[in-house]
Design an enzyme around this catalytic site. Structure first.
Site, PDB file in Angstrom:
ATOM      1  N   ASP A 107      -7.017 -17.030  84.843  1.00  0.00           N
ATOM      2  CA  ASP A 107      -8.243 -17.145  85.638  1.00  0.00           C
ATOM      3  C   ASP A 107      -9.452 -17.493  84.782  1.00  0.00           C
ATOM      4  OD1 ASP A 107      -8.853 -14.808  84.288  1.00  0.00           O
ATOM      5  OD2 ASP A 107      -8.929 -13.526  86.064  1.00  0.00           O
ATOM      6  N   SER A 130     -10.911  -6.160  86.966  1.00  0.00           N
ATOM      7  CA  SER A 130     -10.751  -6.387  85.529  1.00  0.00           C
ATOM      8  C   SER A 130     -10.374  -5.094  84.807  1.00  0.00           C
ATOM      9  CB  SER A 130     -12.044  -7.001  84.973  1.00  0.00           C
ATOM     10  OG  SER A 130     -11.899  -7.398  83.631  1.00  0.00           O
ATOM     11  N   HIS A 175     -12.582 -15.500  86.715  1.00  0.00           N
ATOM     12  CA  HIS A 175     -12.377 -14.058  86.561  1.00  0.00           C
ATOM     13  C   HIS A 175     -13.534 -13.230  87.121  1.00  0.00           C
ATOM     14  CE1 HIS A 175     -10.653 -10.454  84.790  1.00  0.00           C
ATOM     15  NE2 HIS A 175     -11.830 -10.165  84.260  1.00  0.00           N
TER      16      HIS A 175
END
Length: 634
Positions: free
Chosen positions: A539, A290, A590
């Site tokens: 996602d 991320s 995610h």
């Protein structure tokens, strides 16, 4: 390690008193191997906009600062039946049971399933199965590995000895039940700790929050909610331990330059990598998730620059074997715009009335927006690339045939509902960015403009010139990959989960006392608009354009990858188990993707020196979308 995990979950301090419920058995949806089967690329637009009636969002507790979800969840782990030991006599009777009586039965059952399911999964022997399987196939620890976590994944603990902070000394005010208690019992003190100084972007006077260190900093967000724990378990099965693996936790609230100014973060990361290479005689594998991928991309520039680590342009080539980029939001996240603008996102817009009421009582939209703005690191995820990537009012690269509303129109206002506080036209991403900077306080505008850049470099000369401008180092469309021809970049990200792509806004409700000029129009639900949120591909958190553009197109351009580093892309379809609270071994959410089975297999292969066996696997329409982006070769 397994013993430690069990102790966390069933120890006396957090023993769960909820009786286990027998879950229905479901058939696990298995993902075809990219090595053995060619998946048909189909239009997923209809599937994306078809709302699931059986699944609710499971990660709201992480993305909402102290939301009602997290507070209620605390009750399931309470040692006694009292939710919180409140000092007010009239509230002494408040308990979990009494609170459950007013909650929807489905919500209560889902919370039980989440907490009990997490406990059972973590305690099971399956936790180490991927690593044991790979070890049986002959893999073992080879390269030292460094892990850079994503936004809000790292716990933050207090180190101040001021009068205000003493009760919280060395306690986590982010990423623990202490955070939840402080938010309810002492909200103003919690806000003073969690927000940075608005002028300097550093610690406020008398406050000192620091990132927790070690593997414990990121293995769990709160007890029972794993983040990096499954990856750590599987690495351990392959032979990794603290001597050849390292979690480079950081204070995600800070602007990237201030990570070095205050914490010497990049200097310490550089030192660890150099030491690991010297000791093990092997280059390191860097694994980021991320926002951590943005931090690492910034580090690549810092470490080589004379304005940073002064390692020279060949430092990465000499020290880094591979970069595993997991769900990297390389071009930012659309939801960051609304978080900064009005303290909202899809997670809040789709909450039911009871949850919205509870959240607003604890942290209003205006308070949430103020907190997000006072964390300059959050603003690093504002979308990059402008309209060339995200589209115009009537066009976007990821628009679908026959789509009535273009994704390029990011912020929309219904005709006839505009008032003095709302614009009289719709906004593209560039319009929205300008509006945020024009309507927020000077301190916020100065922090963003002084720390980040969101444009596009159109020539190689411009890219090279930007290597001397630290504001550009976060943006892969204005700077390049390191001059490391042997560097291998692996992009692993999820697809097939509805992800916010645009919004409808309106003026705040009449009579409300707020300084916000607009709020998401949660009353609008029709077609592919869900409570004012227009869904696209991604996602569940980061849009597909941000996940996939650089990996599939940008880094194939000479000016952005002049050394020709090899890029491997593996998309992972979202195929969750229906009754698994975190999605199971084939989730592509995610956050939950960190527990995905084949992602863990790929990480172990790269760390064991077998990354060359991983092949590209594309299942979305990203290759069509990237060709429509208005960024071209020289």
């Amino acid at each position: 390690m397994a013993t430690t995990v069990r102790r966390r979950l069933v120890g006396k301090d957090i023993e769960c008193e909820i009786a286990s419920e027998t879950a229905s058995e479901t058939a696990t949806s298995r993902e075809p191997s990219p090595d053995n089967q060619q998946r048909e690329v189909t239009s997923i637009f209809k599937a994306i906009h078809k709302r699931s009636k059986t699944r609710k969002r499971k990660t709201t507790a992480i993305f909402l600062l102290g939301s009602l979800f997290g507070i209620i969840a605390a009750g399931f782990f309470a040692k006694s039946n009292d939710l919180i030991d409140l000092p007010l006599p009239e509230l002494k009777e408040l308990s979990v049971d009494s609170l459950f009586e007013v909650l929807p039965a489905g919500f209560v059952k889902e919370m039980r399933d989440l907490m009990n399911g997490e406990r059972d999964l973590i305690e099971s022997d399956d936790a180490f199965s991927v690593g044991m399987k790979m070890r049986a196939e002959g893999l073992s620890a080879d390269h030292p590995i460094v892990m850079i976590p994503g936004v809000i994944s790292t716990g933050l603990e207090s180190w101040s000895t001021s009068e205000l902070s003493l009760p919280y000394f060395r306690k986590r005010l982010w990423g623990s039940w202490t955070m939840m208690r402080a938010l309810v019992m002492d909200k103003e003190a919690w806000k003073r700790h969690i927000m940075l100084d608005k002028t300097t972007g550093l610690d406020p006077p008398g406050i000192k929050l620091r990132a927790a260190q070690g593997f414990d900093a990121t293995d769990f967000f709160i007890t029972g909610y794993w983040i990096w724990n499954k990856i750590l378990e599987n690495l351990a099965s392959l032979g990794y331990d603290p001597t050849n693996s390292y979690t480079a936790a950081y204070d995600w609230r800070l602007a990237y330059a201030n990570l070095e100014v205050r914490d010497h973060y990049f200097s310490r990361l550089k030192s660890y990598i150099e030491q690991a290479v010297f000791i093990h005689k092997k280059k390191v594998v860097l694994t980021s998730h991320s926002m951590g991928s943005q931090v690492l991309f910034y580090f690549f520039h810092w470490v080589a620059s004379k304005k940073g680590g002064q390692g020279g342009q060949d430092w990465v080539e000499r020290h880094v074997d591979s970069w595993i980029n997991i769900s990297g939001c390389m071009l930012g996240a659309v939801k960051d715009v609304t978080a900064i603008l009005s303290g909202e996102m899809r997670d809040t817009a789709q909450m039911n009335a009871f949850a919205v009421y509870g959240l607003e009582k604890f942290l209003s939209k205006e308070e949430r927006a103020e907190i997000f703005r006072a964390m300059p690191g959050i603003s690093s995820m504002l979308p990059m690339g402008g309209n060339a990537v995200w589209g115009e009012l009537d066009w976007a690269p990821d628009d679908q045939p026959g789509q009535g509303h273009s994704y390029g129109s990011l912020l929309n206002f219904r005709a006839g509902q505009n008032v003095s506080t709302t614009p009289d036209r719709n906004f593209t991403i560039e319009d929205a960015m300008d509006y945020i900077l024009d309507t927020t306080d000077d301190w916020y505008r100065d922090q963003v403009k002084g720390s980040y850049s969101h444009g596009v470099a159109k020539t190689r000369a411009e890219v090279e010139a930007n290597e001397n401008d630290p504001r550009k180092w976060i943006n892969p469309l204005e700077t390049r990959l390191p001059l490391a021809p042997s560097l291998k970049v692996y992009c692993f990200y999820g697809v097939g989960k509805p992800t916010e792509r645009a919004y409808f806004y309106r003026a705040p409700d009449p009579g409300t006392t707020t300084h916000l000029k607009m709020t998401i129009d949660t009353t609008l639900t029709q077609g592919h608009i869900d409570h004012g949120v227009i869904l696209g591909e991604g996602d569940g958190t980061v849009n597909l354009m941000s996940l996939g553009y650089m990996c599939n197109k940008g880094w194939k351009m000479k000016r952005y990858n002049p050394a020709g580093s090899k890029i491997t892309v593996v998309e992972m379809p979202h195929e969750p188990e229906r009754f698994n609270p975190r999605g199971g071994p084939n989730t592509a959410d995610h956050v939950d993707i960190l527990g995905r089975q084949n992602l863990n297999e790929y990480i172990l292969k790269v760390a064991a020196g077998r990354g060359d066996t991983i092949e590209d696997f594309i299942t979305s329409n990203i290759l069509k979308y990237v060709e429509k982006v208005e960024i071209y070769e020289e």
